[in-house]
Design a protein around this motif. Structure first.
Motif, PDB file in Angstrom:
ATOM      1  N   UNK A 298       0.899  -1.040  -0.150  1.00 26.71           N
ATOM      2  CA  UNK A 298      -0.022   0.182   0.266  1.00 26.71           C
ATOM      3  C   UNK A 298       0.894   1.343  -0.080  1.00 26.71           C
ATOM      4  N   UNK A 299       0.284   2.441  -0.836  1.00 25.47           N
ATOM      5  CA  UNK A 299       1.064   3.567  -0.850  1.00 25.47           C
ATOM      6  C   UNK A 299       0.036   4.651  -0.750  1.00 25.47           C
ATOM      7  N   UNK A 300      -0.039   5.288   0.190  1.00 23.38           N
ATOM      8  CA  UNK A 300      -0.963   6.454   0.165  1.00 23.38           C
ATOM      9  C   UNK A 300      -0.458   7.922   0.285  1.00 23.38           C
ATOM     10  N   UNK A 301      -1.174   8.914  -0.419  1.00 26.08           N
ATOM     11  CA  UNK A 301      -0.631  10.250  -0.326  1.00 26.08           C
ATOM     12  C   UNK A 301      -1.664  11.075  -0.463  1.00 26.08           C
ATOM     13  N   UNK A 302      -1.469  12.492   0.189  1.00 28.89           N
ATOM     14  CA  UNK A 302      -2.369  13.247   0.269  1.00 28.89           C
ATOM     15  C   UNK A 302      -1.628  14.456  -0.161  1.00 28.89           C
ATOM     16  N   UNK A 303      -1.788  15.761   0.492  1.00 26.81           N
ATOM     17  CA  UNK A 303      -1.405  17.166   0.002  1.00 26.81           C
ATOM     18  C   UNK A 303      -0.132  17.658   0.659  1.00 26.81           C
ATOM     19  N   UNK A 304       0.774  16.759   1.310  1.00 26.77           N
ATOM     20  CA  UNK A 304       1.975  17.375   1.940  1.00 26.77           C
ATOM     21  C   UNK A 304       3.027  16.164   1.457  1.00 26.77           C
ATOM     22  N   UNK A 305       4.252  16.775   1.504  1.00 25.65           N
ATOM     23  CA  UNK A 305       5.442  15.982   1.164  1.00 25.65           C
ATOM     24  C   UNK A 305       5.560  14.992   2.650  1.00 25.65           C
ATOM     25  N   UNK A 306       5.961  13.763   2.320  1.00 26.75           N
ATOM     26  CA  UNK A 306       6.260  12.889   3.370  1.00 26.75           C
ATOM     27  C   UNK A 306       7.808  12.728   3.492  1.00 26.75           C
TER      28      UNK A 306
END
Length: 416
Positions: A298-306
Motif C-alpha cells: 500500500x502507498x497512500x498520499x495526500x497534499x503534503x510531502x512525506x
C-alpha cells in the motif's frame, strides 16, 4: 530569457500563508458520452468523451475544436481564480506563460505543438468571437499550478495497492480529485492515439494536455498538489510531466524520462503504478524523493510531502495528514475483515463504498465538501479507480461528483 524562480528575486505571487450506458449528444458532434453503467446520468454529469489521434498538432486541433466551449469557460474560470488567489490580471498570467513557452519548446516541443493545435482549434470554432485566443492562453492553463506559485487550494487523496493472493495478482491505482465546483461541469474523458506511443485514457480539464489516467501499457498516474516554494520556469509544468509519464511503458521509463528533463517546475506528487507495483514521486525543482509501498503493498498520499524536505512547505491544509491517516486506517480495516486470501475482492466498487466516500473530518474529508466558512467552494469532482493485471487489458472506473453522495454520476468505464 527564462525566469528561474528557484534562483530569482522575481516575486510572482504573495507569500504563502503559514497557517454512464453510451449516449449521444448532438448527432452532428464529434463528442460522445463515455460508456456508463451502474446508475442514471444527470445533466450535471453528462461527460463528453473525445478520441484524439494523429500528430501532436492534429491531436491538439481535434481537442480544441471538439472541446472549445469548455476550454473557453476554463479560461474564464482561471482568469477569475488567478485574480482571486494571486492578484494576477490575465496580462501578468500570459507574461509568466511566455517564460514557460521557451522551456516547453526546448524540452517538450511535441506538447507545445499540441497546445498550438488546441489554440487554433478553439479559434476555428469561434468565427471571430474570440479572435485573441492563442497558444499563451493554453500554456497558462497547462502551467496553472506553477503560475499560481502554489496558491491553489486543491486537495486530493491517492491510493496504490498491490494485491497478491493465490491465483490473483493485480495493481490498483485510485484517487479522489478535489477542486473548485465550477470546473466540474467542464471535465471530459479523452483517449489519445499517437504513432509509436501507448494509447492513453485520461480524465482531463479541457485545454490541458495531461491529467489523471492510464495507458495501454498498464501505466497509470494520479496527482497530489503540494503548496511549496520554489517554482522554476526553466522546467516543465506538472501537467506536462503527467502526459510524458503516460507516454512510457513502465514506471522505470517514466522516472527516467522525468529525470532526463530535469524534473518538475513545481512541488507536486505523482503516484504512478504499473502491473508490477507503484512509486510515489515527490517532485520539486530542487530534487525528487521516490516513495515505495509498505509491507502490505500500500502507498497512500495526500497534499503534503512525506520525505522531500528540499523545499519550503509551510503548513497549509490541515486536513491532509488526517486524510492520510484515515485512508491507511480504512485499508487496514479491509485487510482485517477480508483476510489475505480474499484481498482479491478489493475492487473499485468496494473502494468507493468504504474509502473514497468517507466523510470523517468533513469538509476536509477524503470525500471533500465545500467549507461553509470559505469563499472557495472546493469538493470532490471525480473518483477514479484503475486496475492493472497481467494478461488483462488495463481498465478504469470513474464516477463524477462525490462518491456516496447520491448525487454522483453512474460509473464511466474505460479499457485499452
Amino acid at each position: 530569457m527564462s525566469v528561474d524562480i528557484l534562483n530569482s528575486n522575481v516575486n510572482l505571487a504573495p507569500p504563502l500563508a503559514s497557517s454512464g450506458s453510451e449516449s449521444e449528444l448532438d448527432p452532428g458532434s464529434d463528442i460522445e458520452s463515455s460508456h456508463l453503467t451502474g446508475g442514471p446520468i444527470s445533466p450535471a454529469h453528462d461527460i463528453p468523451k473525445v478520441d484524439l489521434a494523429g500528430s501532436p498538432y492534429e491531436i491538439g486541433l481535434q481537442h480544441g475544436t471538439q472541446l472549445a466551449p469548455q476550454i473557453l469557460d476554463q479560461l474564464n474560470i482561471y482568469r477569475d481564480l488567478f485574480q482571486e488567489a494571486c492578484k494576477f490580471d490575465w496580462a501578468t498570467v500570459r507574461r509568466v506563460a511566455s517564460e514557460f513557452q521557451g522551456s516547453i519548446s526546448r524540452l517538450a516541443p511535441d506538447l507545445l505543438g499540441e497546445m498550438q493545435g488546441i489554440a487554433d482549434g478553439v479559434r476555428a470554432t469561434q468565427h471571430g468571437v474570440h479572435p485573441g485566443i492563442d497558444v499563451l492562453d493554453i500554456i497558462a492553463l497547462n502551467a496553472r499550478s506553477e503560475i499560481a506559485l502554489g496558491q491553489w487550494d486543491d486537495g486530493c487523496t491517492a491510493l496504490a495497492w498491490r494485491i497478491r493472493t493465490q491465483g490473483r495478482h493485480k495493481q490498483i491505482l485510485a484517487q479522489n480529485w478535489d477542486w473548485r465546483e465550477g470546473v466540474g461541469k467542464n471535465l471530459a474523458i479523452a483517449t489519445i492515439s499517437a504513432p509509436g506511443k501507448p494509447q492513453i485514457w485520461m480524465v482531463i480539464e479541457p485545454g490541458i494536455v495531461g491529467k489523471i489516467g492510464f495507458n495501454s501499457a498498464s501505466v497509470g498516474v494520479c496527482l497530489n498538489a503540494i503548496r511549496a516554494r520554489p517554482i522554476s520556469t526553466s522546467l516543465l509544468p506538472i501537467h506536462l510531466l503527467l502526459r510524458i509519464a503516460l507516454e512510457c511503458d513502465s514506471i522505470d521509463k517514466a522516472i527516467e524520462s522525468i529525470e532526463s528533463l530535469g524534473g518538475a517546475a513545481s512541488s507536486q506528487h505523482i503516484l504512478i503504478a504499473d502491473k508490477d507495483g507503484a512509486r510515489g514521486l515527490e517532485l520539486s525543482p530542487r530534487g525528487a524523493f521516490y516513495l515505495k509501498e509498505d509491507e502490505d503493498g500500500i502507498l497512500v498520499h495526500t497534499n503534503h510531502f512525506l520525505e522531500n524536505k528540499l523545499v519550503d512547505e509551510p503548513p497549509w491544509l490541515s486536513g491532509s495528514p488526517v486524510r492520510l491517516a484515515r485512508a491507511k486506517a480504512i485499508c487496514g480495516e479491509l485487510m482485517q475483515e477480508l483476510g489475505h486470501e480474499r484481498l482479491g475482492e478489493i475492487d473499485a466498487r468496494l473502494l468507493r463504498a468504504r474509502l473514497f466516500s468517507d466523510t470523517v473530518n468533513s469538509p476536509q474529508a477524503i470525500c471533500c465538501s465545500p467549507d461553509p466558512n470559505r469563499l472557495a467552494r472546493i469538493q470532490t469532482l471525480f473518483n477514479i479507480v484503475m486496475t492493472f493485471e497481467p494478461g488483462r487489458a488495463p481498465c478504469a472506473e470513474v464516477i463524477f461528483g462525490k462518491p456516496g453522495s447520491q448525487e454522483e454520476s453512474g460509473v464511466y468505464t474505460g479499457e485499452l
